[in-house]
Design a protein around this motif. Structure first.
Motif, PDB file in Angstrom:
ATOM      1  N   ASN A  57      20.760  91.289  25.524  1.00  0.00           N
ATOM      2  CA  ASN A  57      19.623  90.407  25.271  1.00  0.00           C
ATOM      3  C   ASN A  57      19.373  90.210  23.785  1.00  0.00           C
ATOM      4  OD1 ASN A  57      19.265  90.555  28.032  1.00  0.00           O
ATOM      5  ND2 ASN A  57      17.538  91.973  27.919  1.00  0.00           N
ATOM      6  N   LEU A  87      14.552  80.044  32.331  1.00  0.00           N
ATOM      7  CA  LEU A  87      14.497  81.491  32.182  1.00  0.00           C
ATOM      8  C   LEU A  87      13.092  81.983  31.851  1.00  0.00           C
ATOM      9  CD1 LEU A  87      17.799  82.179  30.189  1.00  0.00           C
ATOM     10  CD2 LEU A  87      17.368  82.574  32.624  1.00  0.00           C
ATOM     11  N   TYR A  96      20.064  85.643  26.783  1.00  0.00           N
ATOM     12  CA  TYR A  96      18.687  85.771  27.242  1.00  0.00           C
ATOM     13  C   TYR A  96      17.806  86.331  26.133  1.00  0.00           C
ATOM     14  CZ  TYR A  96      14.679  87.155  30.059  1.00  0.00           C
ATOM     15  OH  TYR A  96      13.413  87.306  30.562  1.00  0.00           O
ATOM     16  N   HIS A 116      14.722  88.146  25.200  1.00  0.00           N
ATOM     17  CA  HIS A 116      13.732  89.041  25.788  1.00  0.00           C
ATOM     18  C   HIS A 116      12.733  89.541  24.744  1.00  0.00           C
ATOM     19  CE1 HIS A 116      12.463  92.899  27.839  1.00  0.00           C
ATOM     20  NE2 HIS A 116      12.324  92.036  28.817  1.00  0.00           N
ATOM     21  N   ASP A 148      13.323  89.632  35.638  1.00  0.00           N
ATOM     22  CA  ASP A 148      13.999  88.681  34.771  1.00  0.00           C
ATOM     23  C   ASP A 148      15.495  88.590  34.990  1.00  0.00           C
ATOM     24  OD1 ASP A 148      15.198  90.793  33.391  1.00  0.00           O
ATOM     25  OD2 ASP A 148      13.598  90.902  31.943  1.00  0.00           O
ATOM     26  N   SER A 193      17.914  89.979  33.564  1.00  0.00           N
ATOM     27  CA  SER A 193      18.440  89.623  32.265  1.00  0.00           C
ATOM     28  C   SER A 193      19.695  90.339  31.859  1.00  0.00           C
ATOM     29  CB  SER A 193      17.369  89.895  31.208  1.00  0.00           C
ATOM     30  OG  SER A 193      17.030  91.259  31.229  1.00  0.00           O
TER      31      SER A 193
END
Length: 617
Positions: free
Chosen positions: A95, A214, A243, A245, A546, A548
């Protein structure tokens, strides 16, 4: 180091054991992690050292236990990190996260250690956590204070904020700011936190970054907030595939820029509530930044905003709502079982031994209604699994989430000879590939025994000790699981880390004389754990996951010379042809090496040769 403390929302035990535990223990540190109880859903196949080499506590509270804080501390040095990443592969590798890192050594300590130590000391008063975790926090507090009292304190300009007693929003000072930039992967369903930030800071302009598809948002609510304010609000679409985060609230005023980073999402539960009022437990930093931390993005029409909702499974909600185990620890008289809170139901306690099949559970006793602690006269190894069994209102069998049995004497024992252990037993063979431009050099140096085996194409023979009785030796092999003999012989030949690498296992699996019944179905160590960052579950926040975590990219051989790639490809082909004459575990080592080359772009994208080689192995 003496203490390694990790505070996290979600946790991936396989990632902790495979990538972090050895490094921490190589410094001599005890390892403790505390994670949110509401999303606790461990894979027991991935946990081979829990309860023995490290301890994991579950934090119970009305909201979400959501801080991301790391402290590595000892008498000579200290490392403190406060950020947005969970203790997972995604949070530490894949992430886009935001971390702020402080170090104390050589007689200097950052002033931020003081408020962090005071927060850690008070934290067990506001959450329900087991005794081992609470004591680990207090030991860490003492270590941080040691650095504050024995060093020159340096003010780095950072302000520590938390939601323990005051809402984080109230700790953001200033108004009539010039710019306000916002990003977080989760918004509350009414976009109320964004609405209140704009009201409080009264900016001249606002930018909100989203990752289409997302970022968890309610598009109608966000549009309504944007239309409600006279200030111009620009929505930006993040073009990054990775992603994002990290969480960011950034503002500028009088030519200076300030940023709030840490664990708090753009939600009421994170920013406008406290632990005592049912909000989340959050931790962050406010600091002056020389340049913006806001990522670039393309302007997005509000008409193109789309609602994204991600909900946790019904099974997880059911587990979180029922009676919960707080801890299970080994004591002199057996196993002490402690509930997070006394239940109104009669509860059965079930045990699955560490070496037993994961589906084998036995009843060991009961916890009557109103009783939150009991000691059961049962002997079990650390790492064994316990759970609660009860009947719901429909007389249907229900089970709590499992906890792992901890041995206090083992998890509190500081590792010895950290440097030697790091060199011998805690080499990170997953990361090792990326440290060398020529991967064949890795094979010849680190996999020396395998390199000789492949070149000689001969079967491994383990020399017999001079005092061995041949008859006894053969009888033992006939009456013992042949798999264990193969593992032991191969470990002698290759070393424990390489055998663990070949099998996709933690190195601790060799310490037992009997293999777990589930050893042939271990979790894939290259499968990423999904990050279920469902922090904002109060004040009508969505319950979401999520998803992720995704595996990071392997070592990239794209820039190697064609001649180097040709040699690497030739090694893979020749090794696969000689595989039938190698022992099984050596064959697995060859396979994993070939996979590294194949995923590292040794071959052209459309070349089918690596698939043929892998298939033949």
């Amino acid at each position: 180091m003496e203490e390694a403390l990790f505070l996290t929302f979600n946790i991936d035990l396989g990632f902790l054991e495979g990538r972090i535990l050895g490094v921490c223990q190589a410094t001599g540190a005890r390892v403790t992690a505390v994670a949110d109880a509401g999303v606790w859903n461990p894979d027991p196949r991935a946990a081979t050292a829990i309860g023995t080499r490290y301890h994991v506590g579950r934090a119970f509270m009305p909201g979400a236990f959501h801080p991301k804080v790391i402290v590595l501390s000892g008498p000579e040095a200290c490392f403190l990190a406060i950020g947005s990443g969970n203790l997972t592969l995604g949070g530490w590798q894949y992430n886009s996260e935001i971390w702020t890192i402080f170090t104390a050594s050589t007689g200097e300590a950052p002033a931020i250690l003081d408020p962090v130590s005071r927060w850690l000391q008070r934290l067990p008063e506001h959450i329900t956590v087991d005794e081992l975790s609470r004591n680990a926090m207090l030991r860490t507090v003492e270590s941080l204070r040691h650095h504050m009292t024995s060093s020159t304190v340096v003010d780095t300009g950072h302000t520590f904020v938390s939601s323990t007693t005051d809402p984080i929003l109230d700790q953001i000072t200033g108004t009539d700011v010039d710019e306000l930039d916002l990003y977080a992967p989760f918004h509350d369903p009414n976009s109320a936190a964004i609405d209140h930030l704009i009201q409080r800071l009264n900016p001249t302009r606002v930018r909100i970054l989203v990752q289409p598809g997302l970022t968890v948002i309610e598009s109608d609510a966000l549009r309504a907030v944007i239309n409600r304010h006279a200030v111009p609000v620009t929505v930006l679409a993040d073009p990054a595939r990775r992603y994002r985060h990290g969480k960011l609230i950034e503002w500028s005023q009088d030519g200076q820029r300030w940023a709030l980073t840490g664990s708090a999402n753009l939600s009421i539960a994170a920013l406008e509530s406290t632990i005592g009022a049912g909000g989340n437990c959050e931790a962050g930093l406010i600091t002056r930044v020389p340049t913006t931390l806001m990522p670039e993005g393309a302007e997005l029409s509000t008409a193109d905003l789309h609602t994204v909702r991600i909900h946790s499974s019904a099974a997880n909600r059911e587990h979180a709502a029922g009676p919960q185990l707080l801890s299970a620890t080994i004591v002199d008289s057996g196993i002490e079982v402690v509930l997070a809170s006394a239940s109104s139901l009669d509860l059965g306690v079930q045990l699955s031994h560490q070496l037993a099949d994961l589906g084998d559970w036995e009843d060991i006793g009961e916890l009557p209604a109103g009783v939150d602690t009991n000691v059961f006269a049962v002997v079990a190894d650390s790492g064994s699994r316990l759970r609660l069994h009860y009947l719901d209102n429909n007389d249907t069998d229900r089970y709590s989430q499992l906890v792992f049995l901890s041995d206090p004497a083992a998890v509190l024992r500081q590792p010895i000879n950290g440097a030697a252990r790091a060199a011998k037993e805690n080499r990170n063979l997953i990361d090792m590939w990326a440290n060398y431009p020529d991967l064949l050099k890795v094979l010849s140096q680190e996999f020396a025994a395998l390199d000789r085996d492949v070149k000689n194409a001969s079967k491994i023979t383990i020399p017999k000790q001079a005092d061995d009785d041949p008859d006894t030796h053969q009888r033992a092999r006939k009456t013992t699981d042949p798999w264990l003999w193969l593992v032991d012989d191969s470990a002698t030949h290759h070393g424990t880390p390489l055998i663990a690498f070949a099998l996709g296992r933690g190195t601790d699996f060799l310490k037992e004389q009997t293999a777990p019944a589930w050893a042939d179905r271990t979790a894939d160590d290259d499968t990423p754990g999904l990050e279920t960052d469902t922090a904002d579950t109060v004040a009508d926040d969505p319950t979401s996951s999520d998803g992720s975590d995704t595996a990071g990219k392997p070592a990239d051989q794209n820039h190697d010379a064609n001649a180097v790639k040709a040699v690497q490809a030739r090694w893979c082909k020749q090794s696969s042809q000689r595989c039938p004459r190698l022992p099984a575990i050596s064959q697995l080592l060859v396979l994993r090496a070939v996979l590294v080359f194949a995923t590292g772009n040794t071959w052209d994208e459309n070349d089918t040769e690596p698939l043929t080689i892998i298939d033949s192995i």
